[in-house]
Design a protein around this motif. Structure first.
Motif, short mmCIF file in Angstrom:
data_model
loop_
_atom_site.label_atom_id
_atom_site.label_comp_id
_atom_site.label_asym_id
_atom_site.label_seq_id
_atom_site.Cartn_x
_atom_site.Cartn_y
_atom_site.Cartn_z
N PRO A 249 0.84 -1.20 0.00
CA PRO A 249 0.00 0.00 0.00
C PRO A 249 0.87 1.25 0.00
O PRO A 249 1.93 1.30 0.65
N ALA A 250 0.43 2.27 -0.74
CA ALA A 250 1.21 3.50 -0.87
C ALA A 250 0.37 4.69 -0.41
O ALA A 250 -0.67 5.00 -1.02
N TYR A 251 0.81 5.32 0.68
CA TYR A 251 0.19 6.55 1.14
C TYR A 251 0.96 7.73 0.54
O TYR A 251 2.20 7.68 0.43
N ARG A 252 0.22 8.78 0.18
CA ARG A 252 0.86 9.91 -0.49
C ARG A 252 0.53 11.21 0.23
O ARG A 252 -0.55 11.37 0.81
N ALA A 253 1.49 12.15 0.15
CA ALA A 253 1.30 13.51 0.69
C ALA A 253 1.93 14.48 -0.30
O ALA A 253 2.92 14.15 -0.98
#
Length: 290
Positions: A249-253
């Motif tokens: 899973p890839a969280y982005r900001a």
């Protein structure tokens, strides 16, 4: 239909049904017609003197118009000649001098030029890569960045967009100048920072670039916080991760802001949720260098 009244019988006539007595017949008197003098046919084009009228001459058309036109031309020529003679007799008008009036020079020493810390243009016209955040110690280089020696040309920077062709045309119209890039990776956390500079001779392209980033970030339904010390700088973090088969899973900001002719963009990716402190800290430190 009524019959007309029968006229009375003239005297000396026998009544009806009685034959008249025969007598000598009176000879018929034949009246010869009076001699008529033959009419003399008038020759064509001649009129008898008693009824003849005075001859009328046909009026020539256009003669009056020609006379008026000739009078107008003569009037114009005469007026031009008169104006020229009047102007020739006058003295020439003096023109003002072309040089600027001489001003007294102020006394005292001239002010010193602004330092690089005060004159933002001095800083941004230099090596733009020096304004990027330094890579933290213990970090590694990333293998996905297409920057070469910290620079991205127009074509390379356009390839970072989902639709490179329209992005290329938009960057050209916004007077793209150059882009400086730094990127690093620490564990599963990856950071990439872009400083994109525009010429801004006709449009405020840096502000438009940041505004465009705000539009897409708001559409994704992310959390957002304003960046202190900026007019409209904003930082965003995703509520949910992007999930693809075969990948973690890839969280982005993200963070978007601008200063002068430079648009700043920060991307952060991690396998766990990215905190507000992380994205705001990176954005504030990068803005301080601008």
């Amino acid at each position: 239909m009524e019959q007309p009244e029968r006229p009375g019988e003239p005297e000396g006539m026998a009544p009806p049904g009685t034959a008249p007595e025969p007598g000598p017949a009176e000879p018929e008197t034949v009246t010869e017609p009076a001699a008529v003098e033959p009419e003399t046919a008038a020759e064509p084009g001649t009129v008898e003197p008693e009824t003849a009228a005075a001859p009328v001459r046909a009026r020539r058309r256009g003669r009056t118009a020609l006379l008026i036109a000739g009078a107008v031309v003569l009037g114009l020529v005469a007026g031009t000649c008169t104006g020229y003679l009047v102007q020739a007799d006058r003295e020439p008008t003096k023109l003002p001098p072309l040089s600027q009036p001489t001003l007294k020079q102020s006394k005292g020493e001239a002010p010193e030029p602004l330092s690089a810390s005060q004159d933002r243009r001095v800083r941004t016209d230099g090596d733009l890569r020096k304004l990027l955040l330094k890579k933290p110690r213990g970090t590694k280089d990333v293998d996905w960045s297409t920057a070469q020696d910290g620079w991205m040309d127009l074509a390379t920077y356009a390839e970072t967009f989902e639709r490179p062709k329209p992005a290329f045309a938009r960057l050209v119209s916004h007077e793209f100048r150059r882009a400086a890039v730094v990127a690093w990776r620490q564990g599963y956390t990856a950071v990439e920072i872009h400083l994109v500079q525009f010429r801004q001779e006709e449009t405020m392209a840096a502000a438009e670039r940041a505004s465009n980033g705000h539009y897409w970030a708001d559409e994704d339904g992310n959390r957002s916080w304003p960046l202190p010390g900026t007019e409209d700088g904003v930082a965003y973090t995703a509520k949910k991760p992007e999930i693809k088969p075969g990948y973690m899973p890839a969280y982005r900001a993200r963070a978007y802001a601008w200063r002068g002719d430079i648009a700043m963009t920060i991307f952060v990716t991690d396998t766990k949720p990215i905190t507000k402190k992380t994205i705001l800290g990176l954005a504030e430190r990068q803005l301080e260098r601008l």
